[in-house]
Structure formats: C-alpha cells, structure tokens
Design an enzyme around this catalytic site. Structure first.
Site, short mmCIF file in Angstrom:
data_model
loop_
_atom_site.label_atom_id
_atom_site.label_comp_id
_atom_site.label_asym_id
_atom_site.label_seq_id
_atom_site.Cartn_x
_atom_site.Cartn_y
_atom_site.Cartn_z
N ASP A 1 0.86 -1.18 0.00
CA ASP A 1 0.00 0.00 0.00
C ASP A 1 0.89 1.22 0.00
O ASP A 1 1.73 1.39 0.88
CB ASP A 1 -0.90 0.01 1.24
CG ASP A 1 -1.82 1.23 1.25
OD1 ASP A 1 -2.52 1.45 0.27
OD2 ASP A 1 -1.81 1.97 2.26
N GLU B 1 -1.38 -1.21 -5.86
CA GLU B 1 -2.55 -0.49 -6.32
C GLU B 1 -2.13 0.36 -7.51
O GLU B 1 -1.06 0.97 -7.48
CB GLU B 1 -3.03 0.41 -5.18
CG GLU B 1 -4.46 0.81 -5.28
CD GLU B 1 -4.87 1.64 -4.07
OE1 GLU B 1 -6.07 1.78 -3.86
OE2 GLU B 1 -3.99 2.15 -3.35
N ASP C 1 -3.45 1.20 7.28
CA ASP C 1 -2.60 0.94 6.13
C ASP C 1 -2.26 -0.54 5.97
O ASP C 1 -2.20 -1.06 4.87
CB ASP C 1 -1.32 1.77 6.21
CG ASP C 1 -1.61 3.26 6.21
OD1 ASP C 1 -2.62 3.66 5.58
OD2 ASP C 1 -0.86 4.03 6.83
#
Ligand code: ZN
Length: 375
Positions: free
Chosen positions: A186, A280, A361
């Site tokens: 992340d 991502e 997170d």
C-alpha cells in the site's frame, strides 16, 4: 537468462572543443524538435481545415534552410524525430496524464542528445574515455564496468554544468531465485509504503530535510530576483542570483540521486524476496491525497511502480495491479465486510461485524494482497 536493455551512466569531462560540439549538437537537436513540432501542429490545422493528409517531416528536409544542422551528428537529429513521435504516441495513449508535446526553450535545466552505435562508432577506450561520433574520445570516469553491446549513448549537461553519458547496452540478466512468497504493497501517505506483512517503510528522513532546505532556498532565490529587478540588473548579470541558482540545482540533483537510490533498493528488496507483488494502480485521487498531506512521494510513486515492473520482467517475478477504485481501506480483511469511508486522519479502526482491530494501512495492504492474488 534474459536479453534486456540496461543503461550505465558516467560523468564525462569534455575539453573545450568537445564542449563546443556538445553545445552545438544540443542546440541543433532542440532546433529540429521545435521545427518538427511546429510543422506537425500546422499539419494538423490543415487537416482540420481542408483534410490535407497529415505529413511527418524528417530532419533532412530542414538542412537546406538551416545548413548548420549538417555540422552535427545526424543520428542526434534522427533520434529527436523518434522522441517526438514517441511523445505524440504517449500523449494519444494517455492524454489524461501525459501532456501535449512542448517546445523546448534554450534555458532548459538539462540539455541532451542521443546517438547510436554503428559498428563501433561508440566505444569505451582504455576504460578512461568514450568515443562518440563527431566528437572523438571524451575523458570519462569509468567507475563501473558496463556489460553487453552498446546500442546508443545519450550525452547530457545538467543545470550545474556537469556532463554525463548514459550508454544503453543489450545485455543478459539472470532471474532471481523463486521464494514462493507474495506480498501486498500500500503506497501510503504517512509512510512511503506499508506491506501486508506489517512492515512500514518510512520516507527517508534526509529527503524531508533536503526538501525543506530546497523550499527555503527557492524563496531566497525569488527574493534575490526581486532585488535585482528593483536595481535594474538583468538576472543573467546578477552574480548572487546565479550562484544561488547553481546551489539549488546541486541540491535538486542530490535529492534526485538519493530518492533514486532509495527507490532502487526498495524495489529490488521486494522483487528479490517475493514472487508476486500486488500493488494499487496509481490514481489521480491518491496523488491529490498525497498533496493534501504535503507528502513528498507523488513523483516517486510513478517511478517506484515503473521500477517494480521492469525488475519483475527482468528477474522473472510478477506484479499484480489492483484497480484504484477497489476500496482497500474500507474492507475488513478478516471477514470481508465493507465499512463506510474513513477520513484520512483515522489511522486505526474496529470492524463492526467481526470486531477485528485494524491498522488502516496494514489492512489496506492485506486487501491489496488478497485482491491482487485473485486477479
Ligand atoms: Zn471484519
């Protein structure tokens, strides 16, 4: 073994004559870029007005009007044509993120040109010089051995006046050993990245310090510009201003190098230790969030992803990209229930269904990991 193209960068020290030739070639490359871009724009106008077919010009077509173009390495000009073509293709493919090709001004922070190796026209001589077309042998700091066949060389000069050559070589790399491990990444705002195994990787501290110093110096620079203006002195002649400008350029370079180093080490670490890396896809929203948090990471992310992708390709690993609209921060990775949106300041939360307690997170990284593996 895999055939790849790898770049090796070296500082070079041209003599006065060679400096002159570099300056001339930078100028001609820029001229060709601007001429071709201008003609291309006009050709589009014509196309829209009376459907005249769009035509692409070549560097040779300008040599009659601008005979000085003949004095420099013609491959440097041919490469400008290629770069411009690529800039347009890139623009048409990703017009949301990539801007329309721009004219190049004389006062750029970096000058460069690219030339190709044609049967030894580019060669490393005695590990202390590089032979370049039309320039001869330029003294170099050959601090690391290059591998493979030289395909091309890009000569550049940065804002501090230093010269570099980047040689692109066709070489072979060996795949990394498989680890049977995968991970989710992340890209954070409070941390540079957070991994699904719970590791949080901080932004390097020196980067923050350097950025603060940079901002301070830039404010100082604009004050100096105002003073010079008030005194009626041209900026080119304002000594203090010019001196500070070089200091800033050096700092820029240092920030660039250190960030580059950090991103290289981090991406290699991930690729070495995991076979599958789930990330991502970058989104405008995420970039905006990072601006809101005044993070210094946005530019780094694009590069970080690019590094991960090519290293995965080189070393036999794979990258899974999760769509940015996947609500990785709202889903509980334990029971899968989806909660409402959470404001940026909420760093920890409890799932209302299964009552697991989450670090925002780490939970997001775990979701990216699970979701990525399912792709
Ligand atoms: Zn839950």
């Amino acid at each position: 073994m895999k055939q790849v193209k790898k770049a090796f960068v070296y500082r070079i020290y041209p003599n006065d004559l060679q400096k002159e030739m570099f300056a001339k070639t930078f100028g001609c490359a820029r001229k060709i870029w601007n001429l071709m871009l201008d003609d291309r724009i006009n050709s589009y106008k014509q196309y829209h007005e009376d459907a005249t077919p769009i035509k692409e010009t070549t560097p040779a077509m300008y040599k009659k009007d601008y005979p000085y173009l003949k004095e420099v390495d013609s491959l440097a000009l041919a490469n400008e044509q290629m770069h411009l073509r690529r800039a347009f293709t890139n623009f048409y493919r990703n017009s949301k993120t990539v801007g329309y090709p721009k004219f190049k001004s004389k006062n750029r922070n970096r000058n460069s040109y690219t030339t190709n190796n044609q049967n030894g026209t580019i060669a490393i001589i005695d590990k202390q010089g590089i032979k370049l077309p039309k320039v001869g042998v330029v003294s170099m700091d050959y601090h690391r051995e290059h591998t493979g066949k030289i395909k091309s060389a890009t000569v550049s000069q940065d804002a501090t006046g230093a010269y570099y050559v980047a040689i692109l070589c066709e070489t072979e790399v060996e795949a990394f050993a498989k680890t049977n491990s995968s991970i989710g990444v992340d890209m954070g705002i409070h941390h540079y990245v957070v991994l699904s195994d719970g590791t949080k990787i901080e932004n390097p501290k020196y980067l923050k310090k350097d950025m603060q110093r940079l901002q301070k110096l830039q404010r100082k620079l604009s004050r100096k510009a105002e003073i010079a203006k008030a005194k009626g002195i041209k900026l080119e002649d304002a000594k203090n201003y010019q001196k500070l400008k070089i200091t800033i350029a050096r700092l820029h370079k240092r920030i660039y190098n250190r960030r580059h180093d950090f991103l290289h080490k981090l991406s290699t670490y991930l690729i070495k230790n995991h076979d599958v890396i789930c990330v991502e896809k970058l989104s405008v929203k995420k970039m905006l969030e990072s601006h809101l948090a005044q993070a210094i990471t946005d530019a780094g992310w694009t590069k970080f992803l690019a590094l991960l992708k090519y290293k995965a390709e080189w070393y036999g690993k794979s990258i899974k990209e999760v769509e940015p609209y996947y609500p990785s921060t709202q889903i509980c990775h334990v029971c899968g229930s989806k909660e409402s949106k959470k404001a940026l300041h909420i760093r920890e939360w409890e799932c209302s269904s299964c009552h697991s307690y989450h670090d925002r997170d780490i939970n997001a990284a775990m979701n990216i990991h699970q979701h990525g593996l399912a792709i």
